[in-house]
Design a protein around this motif. Structure first.
Motif: not given
Length: 438
Positions: A80-103
């Protein structure tokens, strides 16, 4: 003769309303079970949020680095802050979940709770439909049975109830483990495959593979389901090709959106077992103790141990590809890199689909006790190790070994039960004979 001929249609006409009435009653029971199971989860989430947050959300038996809701929230925050969620070394789940919970991420917490509850209820509903399909579709219901056997079909409402009111699944849902969505994709893949909708089945299997990687093994039994409607060799080739195209399409789309960090943080992270946080699996303790120079070799060995079962198990139960898929779900639960109690809950939820095998089980007392001991001892030994400091990692790992041995014993027993039943069908005269394999 004419009176007898006229009485037969009248009898069949009288049975039709009874069958329709029974079907409506069963549908009503199923709706009640789904509502009750969903209400129970919502009540726990709303009335006991502190208990869930303090005592359940952090349980390593329910949530892993690849299914943690807290890590999903971190990924959503970065995205949501324009940063890739995969850069922080914490998030390791599918981007499908990012799309599902975006709203839902921007909406009140109850909306997110309802998404998880509805997904879990959908899993129970599909499990019930799989049970009903197995006893109604011609390719399943018209198969030969054991001579003299009294037919019994587990009602779909009971199958849904056994899944929804399983304490392991209740805990998994209330902590909002994202494995729920992997379960939904898996059961939809099986359901579509049973109905001959191979393209939809392959699509859901590809989604499940992106969510959890290991369900990619299910493409083999899905190909065998397709082989029942066309030439087996061409069906297998076409199904595997479609699956590869679907997985590759998702991979390309996500790589274009997030770069190579997406692959390194998801598939590569799971294959390398990069996070050795304790769980109910076999990987973490072994790779903590192993020397670094041998780590790559044993990564390959451990991962291939799980994946190697896909073809032989599916082929051995090729006459019952749905059962082969269920066995693979059990293999995944026992041998994946980051397992949780939710994996076992799905396997247990699928077993009543083949309720006729329960009477063939020989070690139900053994594996039942092993699973209960493993599940009961894990929180105790974790408390002694982490909170009290009076134990060590060996305590908790011993509980996981008991738990894993229970799962493997259950897999062996159900596989043996299916083989024995196949023998009783093909050779009825051997029903009372013990089978000894040399």
């Amino acid at each position: 003769m004419t009176e007898e001929k006229q009485s037969a249609p009248r009898a069949s006409e009288q049975t039709k309303p009874n069958i329709e009435l029974a079907a409506r009653r069963e549908q009503g029971k199923l709706i009640k079970v789904l509502l009750a199971g969903s209400a129970l989860r919502l009540i726990i989430m709303l009335l006991f949020p502190q208990f869930v947050e303090q005592h359940l959300a952090g349980r390593v038996e329910l949530s892993t680095p690849v299914t943690s809701y807290k890590r999903l929230v971190e990924g959503l925050y970065l995205s949501s802050h324009g940063v890739s969620p995969f850069d922080g070394g914490v998030f390791h789940q599918s981007p499908l979940l990012l799309l599902l919970f975006k709203i839902p991420y921007y909406l009140p917490e109850i909306v997110t709770n309802l998404v998880f509850i509805l997904a879990d209820a959908a899993v129970a509903l599909v499990l019930a439909k799989i049970t009903g399909a197995r006893h109604s579709l011609p390719q399943f219901s018209q198969r030969a049975g054991v001579p003299g056997e009294q037919a019994f079909a587990c009602p779909p409402s009971v199958v849904a109830m056994l899944y929804l009111f399983n304490p392991l699944m209740i805990g998994t849902t209330v902590v909002k483990s994202t494995i729920v969505f992997s379960h939904l994709a898996v059961v939809l893949a099986l359901y579509m495959g049973m109905h001959g909708k191979i393209n939809a089945s392959v699509g859901w299997a590809a989604v499940a593979a992106h969510l959890s990687l290991y369900p990619a093994m299910l493409v083999v039994p899905i190909a065998l389901m397709a082989g029942k409607r066309q030439m087996l060799r061409s069906a297998v080739v076409q199904t595997v090709a479609k699956f590869a195209v679907a997985v590759l399409a998702l991979h390309v789309a996500f790589t274009m959106a997030f770069g190579k960090q997406y692959f390194l943080a998801t598939f590569d992270f799971t294959l390398r077992v990069a996070d050795l946080q304790p769980n109910v699996g076999l990987f973490w303790y072994f790779f903590i103790e192993i020397f670094d120079e041998f780590r790559s070799f044993f990564f390959v060995v451990f991962q291939l141990t799980a994946l190697a079962f896909a073809v032989p198990v599916s082929w051995r139960f090729r006459r019952e590809p749905v059962f082969g898929a269920i066995m693979l779900v059990g293999v995944i639960s026992a041998l994946k890199a980051y397992p949780s109690w939710g994996d076992l809950a799905l396997f247990l939820g699928l077993l009543p689909v083949y309720e006729e095998l329960f009477k063939y089980l020989q070690y139900s007392f053994l594996f039942g006790n092993l699973l209960m001991y493993g599940i009961g001892l894990a929180p105790v030994f974790w408390h002694l190790w982490i909170e009290q400091g009076s134990g060590n990692a060996n305590f908790f790992y011993a509980a996981t070994l008991v738990y894993e041995f229970g799962q493997i014993t259950m897999l062996f027993d159900f596989g043996s039960a299916m083989l024995r039943r196949e023998l009783d069908i093909s050779e009825p005269e051997t029903r009372t004979h013990a089978v000894i394999q040399e």
